[in-house]
Design an enzyme around this catalytic site. Structure first.
Site, PDB file in Angstrom:
ATOM      1  N   SER A  16      -4.047  13.833  -1.393  1.00  0.00           N
ATOM      2  CA  SER A  16      -4.661  15.041  -0.842  1.00  0.00           C
ATOM      3  C   SER A  16      -4.257  16.324  -1.549  1.00  0.00           C
ATOM      4  O   SER A  16      -5.103  17.182  -1.816  1.00  0.00           O
ATOM      5  CB  SER A  16      -4.332  15.152   0.653  1.00  0.00           C
ATOM      6  N   LYS A  65      -1.777   9.497  13.354  1.00  0.00           N
ATOM      7  CA  LYS A  65      -3.181   9.754  13.693  1.00  0.00           C
ATOM      8  C   LYS A  65      -3.463   9.628  15.192  1.00  0.00           C
ATOM      9  O   LYS A  65      -4.381  10.280  15.706  1.00  0.00           O
ATOM     10  CB  LYS A  65      -4.093   8.809  12.902  1.00  0.00           C
ATOM     11  N   ASN A  86      -7.605  12.602  12.125  1.00  0.00           N
ATOM     12  CA  ASN A  86      -7.089  12.769  10.764  1.00  0.00           C
ATOM     13  C   ASN A  86      -7.321  14.181  10.229  1.00  0.00           C
ATOM     14  O   ASN A  86      -6.923  14.487   9.107  1.00  0.00           O
ATOM     15  CB  ASN A  86      -7.711  11.746   9.805  1.00  0.00           C
ATOM     16  N   ASP A 101     -12.378  10.034   8.864  1.00  0.00           N
ATOM     17  CA  ASP A 101     -12.213   8.721   8.230  1.00  0.00           C
ATOM     18  C   ASP A 101     -13.469   7.872   8.402  1.00  0.00           C
ATOM     19  O   ASP A 101     -13.900   7.179   7.480  1.00  0.00           O
ATOM     20  CB  ASP A 101     -11.024   7.976   8.841  1.00  0.00           C
ATOM     21  N   GLY A 127      -4.710   3.462  13.477  1.00  0.00           N
ATOM     22  CA  GLY A 127      -5.658   4.562  13.544  1.00  0.00           C
ATOM     23  C   GLY A 127      -6.796   4.427  12.560  1.00  0.00           C
ATOM     24  O   GLY A 127      -7.950   4.732  12.878  1.00  0.00           O
ATOM     25  N   TYR A 205      -5.970   2.707  -1.991  1.00  0.00           N
ATOM     26  CA  TYR A 205      -6.583   3.153  -3.244  1.00  0.00           C
ATOM     27  C   TYR A 205      -5.591   3.179  -4.407  1.00  0.00           C
ATOM     28  O   TYR A 205      -5.978   3.428  -5.554  1.00  0.00           O
ATOM     29  CB  TYR A 205      -7.201   4.540  -3.068  1.00  0.00           C
ATOM     30  N   GLY A 226     -10.295   2.079  -1.525  1.00  0.00           N
ATOM     31  CA  GLY A 226     -10.515   3.164  -0.576  1.00  0.00           C
ATOM     32  C   GLY A 226     -10.734   4.535  -1.181  1.00  0.00           C
ATOM     33  O   GLY A 226     -10.792   5.526  -0.430  1.00  0.00           O
TER      34      GLY A 226
END
Length: 244
Positions: A16, A65, A86, A101, A127, A205, A226
């Site tokens: 992120s 979450k 999220n 998500d 979550g 990912y 992902g």
């Protein structure tokens, strides 16, 4: 300055910060910054908010979450239905909870299906799994959840055999198994029962191809990690933060 960030327990390898930092540069948003906030417990969340009065939005990751919900003032209907958050928007002193998500997962999955009907196995019950189950429900895809222990709602990994896999062409891996650096981890499945008719979707990912995906690839299955889901949920979060 508008401050955004990610809360979670271990964030060293988070996608992120890099993603949003690059985004702010590309969109010439010098008024925005994105930080990582590691919290040992969710009980530290109010202290984080008090110490950062310029917070405008947060992403939430493992393992908070679900635990974050009691600290919020309101929930978007999708987040309420999923039971996990999220994305948080700070609006007029209030904390609003959202879930993007499910949007990211839906948008990444739809092109892979090509309109064909499938039944899904969802591995995990956290979550992220809740968001996946919600998205599958929105897409009218029948599903069966799998957890380590059998319950009234879930079957266990011990229940998975060739018959079960044949009946479920889509297998979604929602646990952290296989995430770098523990790249050898994978769910216990009868991988020899996979076929080219199967689609394996791993929310992990990093690495790009997990052991779970590699074993599916060896059997001719379609695989997807992902990353596209991650980008999709991030873009949806950005729209929420901007009030779109």
């Amino acid at each position: 300055m508008k401050r955004f960030g990610l809360i979670g327990r271990t964030l060293k390898h988070s996608f992120s910060k890099g993603y949003f930092t690059d985004k702010f540069l590309q969109e010439q948003r010098s008024d925005c910054v994105y930080e990582l906030y590691e919290l040992d417990t969710i009980g530290a969340f109010p202290l984080l908010v008090a110490a950062n009065p310029d917070l405008a939005g947060l992403n939430v990751t493992i393992p908070y979450k679900k635990e974050i919900i009691p600290f919020l003032d309101s929930l978007d209907p999708h987040a309420e239905a999923i039971g996990a958050v999220n994305t948080i928007r700070f609006e007029n002193g209030k904390l609003e909870g959202y879930n993007t998500d499910w949007i990211g997962f839906r948008n990444a999955l739809e092109p892979l299906l090509g309109g064909r009907s499938v039944h899904a196995l969802v591995l995990g019950t956290g979550g992220a799994a809740a968001a996946v189950r919600y998205a599958l429900g929105q897409m009218s895809i029948p599903l069966q959840s799998v957890s380590r222990q059998r319950t009234n709602e879930n079957i266990s990994y011990e229940d998975l055999d060739a018959r079960v896999l044949k009946a479920h062409q889509l297998i979604v891996q929602t646990t952290p198994l296989g995430t770098w650096p523990d790249v050898d981890g994978l769910p216990l499945l009868p991988y020899e029962a996979l076929t080219p008719d199967h689609l394996l979707f791993d929310l992990v990912y990093n690495p790009e191809v997990t052991e779970f995906l590699r074993k599916g690839q060896e059997r001719g299955a379609t695989i997807r990690n992902g990353y596209e889901m991650l980008v999709g949920q991030a873009e949806a979060a950005w729209e929420i933060w901007q009030g779109k």
